[in-house]
Design an enzyme around this catalytic site. Sequence first.
Site, mmCIF file in Angstrom:
data_model
loop_
_atom_site.group_PDB
_atom_site.id
_atom_site.type_symbol
_atom_site.label_atom_id
_atom_site.label_comp_id
_atom_site.label_asym_id
_atom_site.label_seq_id
_atom_site.Cartn_x
_atom_site.Cartn_y
_atom_site.Cartn_z
ATOM 1 N N LYS A 1 19.821 -4.717 -8.335
ATOM 2 C CA LYS A 1 19.088 -3.460 -8.540
ATOM 3 C C LYS A 1 18.299 -3.014 -7.304
ATOM 4 O O LYS A 1 18.885 -2.462 -6.392
ATOM 5 C CB LYS A 1 18.217 -3.590 -9.797
ATOM 6 C CG LYS A 1 19.090 -3.680 -11.053
ATOM 7 C CD LYS A 1 18.380 -3.309 -12.335
ATOM 8 C CE LYS A 1 19.381 -3.078 -13.452
ATOM 9 N NZ LYS A 1 19.416 -4.096 -14.475
ATOM 10 N N PHE B 1 19.607 -9.977 -21.841
ATOM 11 C CA PHE B 1 20.525 -9.020 -21.215
ATOM 12 C C PHE B 1 20.834 -9.503 -19.805
ATOM 13 O O PHE B 1 19.946 -9.590 -18.957
ATOM 14 C CB PHE B 1 19.966 -7.592 -21.150
ATOM 15 C CG PHE B 1 20.981 -6.642 -20.563
ATOM 16 C CD1 PHE B 1 21.968 -6.080 -21.357
ATOM 17 C CD2 PHE B 1 21.009 -6.382 -19.197
ATOM 18 C CE1 PHE B 1 22.958 -5.258 -20.809
ATOM 19 C CE2 PHE B 1 21.993 -5.555 -18.644
ATOM 20 C CZ PHE B 1 22.961 -4.991 -19.453
ATOM 21 N N ASP C 1 17.078 -14.937 -13.991
ATOM 22 C CA ASP C 1 17.660 -13.621 -13.735
ATOM 23 C C ASP C 1 16.513 -12.644 -13.457
ATOM 24 O O ASP C 1 15.848 -12.177 -14.372
ATOM 25 C CB ASP C 1 18.487 -13.175 -14.948
ATOM 26 C CG ASP C 1 19.121 -11.793 -14.738
ATOM 27 O OD1 ASP C 1 18.707 -11.081 -13.807
ATOM 28 O OD2 ASP C 1 20.017 -11.434 -15.525
HETATM 29 C C1 LIG Z 1 20.680 -4.677 -15.042
HETATM 30 C C2 LIG Z 1 20.646 -6.130 -15.300
HETATM 31 C C3 LIG Z 1 21.780 -6.946 -15.094
HETATM 32 C C4 LIG Z 1 23.135 -6.382 -14.756
HETATM 33 O O1 LIG Z 1 23.160 -5.668 -13.569
HETATM 34 P P1 LIG Z 1 24.387 -4.644 -13.287
HETATM 35 O O2 LIG Z 1 24.162 -4.225 -11.876
HETATM 36 O O3 LIG Z 1 24.234 -3.527 -14.271
HETATM 37 O O4 LIG Z 1 25.640 -5.402 -13.498
HETATM 38 C C5 LIG Z 1 21.644 -8.318 -15.282
HETATM 39 N N1 LIG Z 1 20.471 -8.845 -15.652
HETATM 40 C C6 LIG Z 1 19.368 -8.101 -15.867
HETATM 41 C C7 LIG Z 1 18.100 -8.765 -16.263
HETATM 42 C C8 LIG Z 1 19.421 -6.721 -15.713
HETATM 43 O O5 LIG Z 1 18.341 -5.981 -15.963
#
Ligand SMILES: *Cc1c(COP(=O)(O)O)cnc(C)c1O
Length: 401
Positions: free
Chosen positions: A255, A141, A226
């Site tokens: 985040k 994700f 990520d």
């Molecule tokens: C939440 C998330 C994203 C995307 O972030 P948004 O601010 O919702 O665009 C990308 N990678 C990971 C691992 C995430 O948990």
Amino acid sequence: MTETADLIATEHKLGAHNYKPLDVVLTRGEGVHVWDTDGNRYLDCLSAYSAVNQGHCHPKILAAMVEQAGKLTLTSRAFRNDQLAHLYEELAELTGSHKILPMNSGAEAVETAIKAVRKWGYEVKGVAENQAEIIVCSDNFHGRTLSIISFSTDPDARAGFGPYTPGFRVVPFGDIDAFAAAITPNTVGALIEPIQGEAGVIIPPAGYLAGVRDLCTKNNVTLILDEIQTGLGRTGKLLAEEHEGIEADVTLIGKALSGGFYPVSAVLSNSEVLGVLKPGQHGSTFGGNPLACAVARAALKVLVEEDMIGNSERMGAYFIEGLRQIRSNIVKEVRGRGLMLAIELSPEAGGARQYCYAMKDLGILAKDTHVNTIRLAPPLVITRDQVDWALERIAKVLTTA
Ligand SMILES: *Cc1c(COP(=O)(O)O)cnc(C)c1O
């Protein structure tokens, strides 16, 4: 109609139905707690997917936001502002990165990394035009934009949105041989979550990330981790890469970078990758704005000053131990690292959602993911008493099933 039912009905009528939230309407938050419109208090065990690691409405982040909002909010990057350099400096000091690019959402940070690493592939590695490949993992994700969902393996996230962006190669997460076999002379990058959050808190086998690091180094492939969800203390370390003793070439954070106050993300780079972006080649109206920078500076400061990362490690270990002691015939596995925890239920349990509703009735908000998994990720400021309080209720839900 009650106020609560009214709000839900209006959302249903006027809003796109791209989410299916638990029917609780929240109106206030403080620390680990949130309150609904009927005055019920809940322990937040989702933390807005780890954006609220510092706890709801942290007073110091709030003060920084209010102060900056009264001074200067947005200049665009056409001009400079007096907050961005400080954020760079503090992020560099904290993470050891040499180059930083600020964006807003997590998906934008991912897109930025993909763009930069492709360009690096052509200009530095010498890959032929339009041939760059990026290795990604199954069940990943990384966000919701078109290029990102082009390499999703989740049919809900991907189906119906084509045509898709080419240039990605999907390998099974945690399989080092498959990763090695996917590398070609055109591989410019590998994009990986150190722990897959949305997939249900999936921790790769020990040594996997170190093996990936090694293969990337040997094959001149940029390793992009990520850490938008795993980063900033969630797993009991500042970055989850530390558990494996490795360093990514590019690290993505978002985040909790704002403690939940504002969308702020960043691409952190310790290699030449971000150096390929020249004026006019990438940008964002809001990226690096003074309000975002002031909020992010405060969010990072309290994370460190209030030892939230250490607390995540200690309370995570305590929480998972308590979960493992619950004797329930519907629990298949309890797993996690730091305060990134998951309870996977056996298929016979009939899905995790009903248990999330049962927990809600006892004052705990948690989110089901991938049908059978309950994710538990409270703010990193949670205390031992609050963990005990949660364990008592979770045990009740899992044993009276
Ligand atoms: C939440 C998330 C994203 C995307 O972030 P948004 O601010 O919702 O665009 C990308 N990678 C990971 C691992 C995430 O948990």
